[in-house]
Design a protein around this motif. Structure first.
Motif, PDB file in Angstrom:
ATOM      1  N   VAL A   1      -2.378   3.388  11.469  1.00  0.00           N
ATOM      2  CA  VAL A   1      -2.436   4.757  12.093  1.00  0.00           C
ATOM      3  C   VAL A   1      -1.157   5.552  11.675  1.00  0.00           C
ATOM      4  O   VAL A   1      -1.027   6.945  11.123  1.00  0.00           O
ATOM      5  N   ASP A   2       0.149   4.833  11.528  1.00  0.00           N
ATOM      6  CA  ASP A   2       1.282   5.435  11.249  1.00  0.00           C
ATOM      7  C   ASP A   2       1.340   5.843   9.652  1.00  0.00           C
ATOM      8  O   ASP A   2       1.924   6.729   9.154  1.00  0.00           O
ATOM      9  N   ARG A   3       0.659   4.869   9.021  1.00  0.00           N
ATOM     10  CA  ARG A   3       0.569   5.138   7.528  1.00  0.00           C
ATOM     11  C   ARG A   3      -0.253   6.425   6.982  1.00  0.00           C
ATOM     12  O   ARG A   3       0.199   6.861   6.241  1.00  0.00           O
ATOM     13  N   LEU A   4      -1.283   6.596   7.663  1.00  0.00           N
ATOM     14  CA  LEU A   4      -2.297   7.931   7.550  1.00  0.00           C
ATOM     15  C   LEU A   4      -1.232   8.945   7.948  1.00  0.00           C
ATOM     16  O   LEU A   4      -1.561   9.971   7.150  1.00  0.00           O
ATOM     17  N   TRP A   5      -0.555   8.963   8.943  1.00  0.00           N
ATOM     18  CA  TRP A   5       0.252  10.111   9.078  1.00  0.00           C
ATOM     19  C   TRP A   5       1.255  10.448   8.119  1.00  0.00           C
ATOM     20  O   TRP A   5       1.491  11.558   7.868  1.00  0.00           O
ATOM     21  N   SER A   6       1.958   9.341   7.558  1.00  0.00           N
ATOM     22  CA  SER A   6       3.027   9.494   6.778  1.00  0.00           C
ATOM     23  C   SER A   6       2.353   9.836   5.432  1.00  0.00           C
ATOM     24  O   SER A   6       2.868  10.787   4.733  1.00  0.00           O
ATOM     25  N   ASP A   7       1.214   9.502   5.054  1.00  0.00           N
ATOM     26  CA  ASP A   7       0.499   9.881   3.829  1.00  0.00           C
ATOM     27  C   ASP A   7      -0.110  11.145   3.857  1.00  0.00           C
ATOM     28  O   ASP A   7      -0.022  11.872   2.896  1.00  0.00           O
ATOM     29  N   TYR A   8      -0.467  11.601   5.076  1.00  0.00           N
ATOM     30  CA  TYR A   8      -0.845  13.268   5.073  1.00  0.00           C
ATOM     31  C   TYR A   8       0.426  14.122   4.912  1.00  0.00           C
ATOM     32  O   TYR A   8       0.253  14.983   4.261  1.00  0.00           O
ATOM     33  N   LEU A   9       1.586  13.711   5.476  1.00  0.00           N
ATOM     34  CA  LEU A   9       2.509  14.584   5.368  1.00  0.00           C
ATOM     35  C   LEU A   9       3.250  14.805   3.822  1.00  0.00           C
ATOM     36  O   LEU A   9       3.622  15.744   3.502  1.00  0.00           O
TER      37      LEU A   9
ATOM     38  N   ILE B   1      -7.617   3.841   2.948  1.00  0.00           N
ATOM     39  CA  ILE B   1      -6.412   2.959   2.520  1.00  0.00           C
ATOM     40  C   ILE B   1      -5.987   2.095   3.548  1.00  0.00           C
ATOM     41  O   ILE B   1      -5.324   0.988   3.286  1.00  0.00           O
ATOM     42  N   GLY B   2      -6.347   2.533   4.863  1.00  0.00           N
ATOM     43  CA  GLY B   2      -5.733   1.612   5.967  1.00  0.00           C
ATOM     44  C   GLY B   2      -6.681   0.560   6.461  1.00  0.00           C
ATOM     45  O   GLY B   2      -6.218  -0.105   7.377  1.00  0.00           O
TER      46      GLY B   2
ATOM     47  N   THR C   1       8.733   3.927  18.638  1.00  0.00           N
ATOM     48  CA  THR C   1       9.948   4.527  18.091  1.00  0.00           C
ATOM     49  C   THR C   1      10.746   4.286  16.865  1.00  0.00           C
ATOM     50  O   THR C   1      10.985   4.995  16.067  1.00  0.00           O
ATOM     51  N   SER C   2      10.249   2.898  16.589  1.00  0.00           N
ATOM     52  CA  SER C   2      10.798   2.545  15.307  1.00  0.00           C
ATOM     53  C   SER C   2       9.704   2.484  14.229  1.00  0.00           C
ATOM     54  O   SER C   2       9.991   2.841  13.073  1.00  0.00           O
ATOM     55  N   ALA C   3       8.244   2.041  14.277  1.00  0.00           N
ATOM     56  CA  ALA C   3       7.610   1.837  13.343  1.00  0.00           C
ATOM     57  C   ALA C   3       6.672   3.246  13.172  1.00  0.00           C
ATOM     58  O   ALA C   3       6.471   3.376  11.933  1.00  0.00           O
ATOM     59  N   GLY C   4       6.673   3.902  14.202  1.00  0.00           N
ATOM     60  CA  GLY C   4       5.969   5.271  14.165  1.00  0.00           C
ATOM     61  C   GLY C   4       6.840   6.190  13.478  1.00  0.00           C
ATOM     62  O   GLY C   4       6.266   7.425  13.214  1.00  0.00           O
ATOM     63  N   ALA C   5       7.880   6.208  13.498  1.00  0.00           N
ATOM     64  CA  ALA C   5       8.709   7.484  12.977  1.00  0.00           C
ATOM     65  C   ALA C   5       8.389   7.899  11.402  1.00  0.00           C
ATOM     66  O   ALA C   5       8.814   8.892  11.217  1.00  0.00           O
ATOM     67  N   GLY C   6       7.884   7.057  10.604  1.00  0.00           N
ATOM     68  CA  GLY C   6       7.596   7.197   9.226  1.00  0.00           C
ATOM     69  C   GLY C   6       8.611   7.058   8.413  1.00  0.00           C
ATOM     70  O   GLY C   6       8.789   7.183   7.245  1.00  0.00           O
ATOM     71  N   ASN C   7       9.647   6.463   8.771  1.00  0.00           N
ATOM     72  CA  ASN C   7      10.912   6.140   7.882  1.00  0.00           C
ATOM     73  C   ASN C   7      11.504   4.932   8.075  1.00  0.00           C
ATOM     74  O   ASN C   7      11.774   4.487   9.407  1.00  0.00           O
TER      75      ASN C   7
ATOM     76  N   GLN D   1       0.877  -1.282  -0.042  1.00  0.00           N
ATOM     77  CA  GLN D   1       0.053  -0.009   0.011  1.00  0.00           C
ATOM     78  C   GLN D   1       0.833   1.469  -0.037  1.00  0.00           C
ATOM     79  O   GLN D   1       2.183   0.967   0.166  1.00  0.00           O
ATOM     80  N   PRO D   2       0.393   2.601  -0.308  1.00  0.00           N
ATOM     81  CA  PRO D   2       1.241   3.639  -0.226  1.00  0.00           C
ATOM     82  C   PRO D   2       1.565   4.034   1.242  1.00  0.00           C
ATOM     83  O   PRO D   2       1.117   3.691   2.226  1.00  0.00           O
ATOM     84  N   LYS D   3       2.808   4.479   1.232  1.00  0.00           N
ATOM     85  CA  LYS D   3       3.655   4.969   2.320  1.00  0.00           C
ATOM     86  C   LYS D   3       3.821   3.614   3.243  1.00  0.00           C
ATOM     87  O   LYS D   3       3.645   3.827   4.615  1.00  0.00           O
ATOM     88  N   CYS D   4       4.142   2.565   2.746  1.00  0.00           N
ATOM     89  CA  CYS D   4       4.391   1.431   3.493  1.00  0.00           C
ATOM     90  C   CYS D   4       5.632   0.832   3.126  1.00  0.00           C
ATOM     91  O   CYS D   4       5.933  -0.290   3.356  1.00  0.00           O
ATOM     92  N   GLY D   5       6.554   1.564   2.272  1.00  0.00           N
ATOM     93  CA  GLY D   5       8.011   1.131   2.069  1.00  0.00           C
ATOM     94  C   GLY D   5       8.047   0.382   0.849  1.00  0.00           C
ATOM     95  O   GLY D   5       8.855  -0.056   0.513  1.00  0.00           O
ATOM     96  N   SER D   6       7.003   0.618  -0.145  1.00  0.00           N
ATOM     97  CA  SER D   6       6.764  -0.132  -1.378  1.00  0.00           C
ATOM     98  C   SER D   6       8.371   0.380  -2.358  1.00  0.00           C
ATOM     99  O   SER D   6       8.718  -0.454  -3.118  1.00  0.00           O
TER     100      SER D   6
END
Length: 525
Positions: free
Chosen positions: A320-328, A379-380, A489-495, A195-200
């Motif tokens: 949840v983290d995907r949505l924040w990364s997608d928004y930014l 999308i989530g 700290t790892s999964a929610g950082a968006g990177n 999915q978008p913003k999931c490391g594809s």
């Protein structure tokens, strides 16, 4: 704004055009009246179509219900109930949406018995794939060397244009030298469908670094979900299936060139359009959906028709983290944690109101509903999309990966991907080169200043996604897809590179070395 009228009667056109002053006065008066009429028309049109950010394309507000009058009334009531009161969309006496004068307008059929509801794609013959190639490829006659003249992808992507120019020269030479010229045509062996913003992007870059994987000129052509309907041309011109196949002509030529002495090849290619899994928003444009309130067929059906043995790779992360990364990433202005919270709350409210009266499928495949907020909440809801695909394809043709696992153990995850695609084992040098590549498409520096979402926002979104995550975990038989007790700290950082694990790279002495290897060296010393 005078639309070319003279500033005064004295400032008239040349005498050769207007013989007398009386004619000049008449033209001047008529021009002023025409200008005033155009201004009034523009004002009235903008007033009718002003509906917040939805006025960008009023045609998209046309009912997504198979173009039937009765279904039009159903969906119009749905939208009127769930959207804010600030709408002033035109309605006729039947309470159905009025389409604005746009370059594209979907045909309206009031009697589906008069419409041929057969699917154009599903009615097409499937190519007879040549068994000498692992990738689905076949030969067809070359009747002309200028085969890309009407392919619009060359207008949208420079890399595609360059490829087509090169291939046209090659076909021209082949057409002149051979009496019965043919060309090899191919379709994807695998899809990175979501999915978008999931490391594809990072997954794709490392995957195509394998010596036996070749890439088309673009990672994401979005043909199945968007461009087949003419998304890039504002829906003024659709892209036929042949244009999609054209994108893989470069790969096909290389597959043929690199074949063994027996004419066989293990080289494969893929399509990494992450809209393929979830984007079915234009279903209402298709005649096979006439009279339907939700899509009769989705991308899964169309892909399966041509590629029943396709390998489907899905990479997911905590929604949840995907949505924040997608928004930014996708919002360009007015970004903040507060704005994110307000739009997330709005999207949740709209979604709940919709699903109380209509099916989940009807709600997640409704672009009008999705565009009411600045976050892509739907999308989530991974469960809904995956279930649809798993109803078409068997489970063993899917590889589902969590970004959280991929980030902390990229090497093993890539081994699983290569094994899933039945690719040969890599040498140590090849594996080190692939894993040592920098992370692709990390969070932009300018977006890092926004930090993280509010804790109240996270709690609200976790509560919303929880029932869908439970269904996903049950569907995949893996409780990790509930995303409970994770390391934020790892999964929610968006990177990806923010995670900490044995395959996170640090640059030392001009080359990338795994952190785990450094620890082993220190331990042995």
């Amino acid at each position: 704004m005078n639309y070319g009228c003279p500033r005064s009667i004295d400032q008239r056109w040349p005498r050769s055009m207007l013989a007398t002053r009386r004619q000049a006065r008449l033209v001047y008066v008529l021009c002023i009246l025409a200008s005033a009429s155009m201004l009034l028309l523009a004002y009235s049109t903008s007033s009718r179509n002003s509906s917040g950010h939805l006025s960008k394309n009023t045609a998209e507000l046309s009912p997504q219900v198979g173009n039937v009058a009765e279904e039009n009334r159903v969906v119009s009531r749905n939208i009127s109930e769930i959207k804010p009161k600030t709408s002033s969309i035109n309605r006729d006496k039947t309470n159905s949406f009025i389409l604005s004068s746009n370059k594209f307008q979907a045909p309206i059929y009031y009697n589906c018995s008069m419409v041929d509801t057969s699917s154009e794609l599903l009615s097409m013959d499937v190519p007879r794939y040549n068994p000498k190639f692992r990738n689905p490829c076949w030969y067809e006659d070359l009747t002309d060397y200028d085969v890309y003249s009407d392919n619009k992808f060359s207008e949208y992507f420079h890399s595609v244009k360059s490829l087509f120019i090169k291939l046209t020269s090659h076909w021209k030479k082949k057409f002149a030298e051979e009496s019965n010229p043919r060309r090899l045509r191919c379709l994807p062996y695998f899809f990175i469908a979501g999915q978008p913003k999931c490391g594809s992007t990072d997954l794709y870059k490392k995957l195509i670094s394998h010596p036996d994987v070749m890439s088309p000129p673009i990672k994401e052509c979005h043909w199945w979900g968007k461009n087949r309907y003419g998304w890039r041309s504002n829906y003024t011109m659709s892209q036929p299936f042949s244009h999609y196949i054209d994108l893989f002509d470069g790969v096909a030529n290389d597959i043929e060139t690199r074949s063994t002495g027996k004419g066989t090849s293990n080289i494969i290619t893929g399509d990494a359009s992450v809209s393929t899994l979830w984007d079915n928003d234009e279903w209402w444009r298709l005649k096979e959906n006439c009279g339907q309130t939700e899509p009769k067929y989705t991308n899964a059906d169309y892909v399966h028709h041509f590629l029943p043995n396709a390998k489907i790779i899905i990479i997911l992360r905590d929604p949840v983290d995907r949505l924040w990364s997608d928004y930014l990433y996708f919002q360009k202005t007015s970004k903040s944690a507060y704005d994110f919270h307000m739009n997330a709350a709005k999207a949740i409210s709209f979604h709940i109101n919709c699903t109380q009266k209509y099916t989940l499928t009807a709600c997640i495949y409704n672009r009008t509903l999705a565009n009411l907020a600045r976050v892509r909440l739907r999308i989530g809801i991974y469960y809904a999309y995956l279930e649809n695909w798993l109803n078409i394809y068997p489970r063993d043709q899917f590889l589902v990966i969590r970004l959280e696992d991929y980030a902390v153990n990229t090497r093993n995850m890539m081994k699983n991907v290569f094994r899933f695609l039945k690719l040969r084992d890599l040498t140590k040098a090849e594996a080190d080169f692939i894993i040592g590549q920098p992370v692709a498409n990390p969070r932009r520096k300018g977006d890092k200043k926004y930090g993280t979402m509010h804790e109240s926002t996270r709690k609200m979104l976790e509560d919303f996604y929880e029932p869908y995550n439970k269904r996903l975990a049950l569907l995949l038989n893996d409780n990790q897809y509930m995303w409970k007790n994770k390391d934020r700290t790892s999964a929610g950082a968006g990177n990806v590179q923010k995670s900490r694990g044995p395959d996170v790279r640090s640059k030392r002495s001009g080359r990338y070395v795994s952190k785990r290897r450094q620890q082993l060296k220190q331990h042995n010393s």
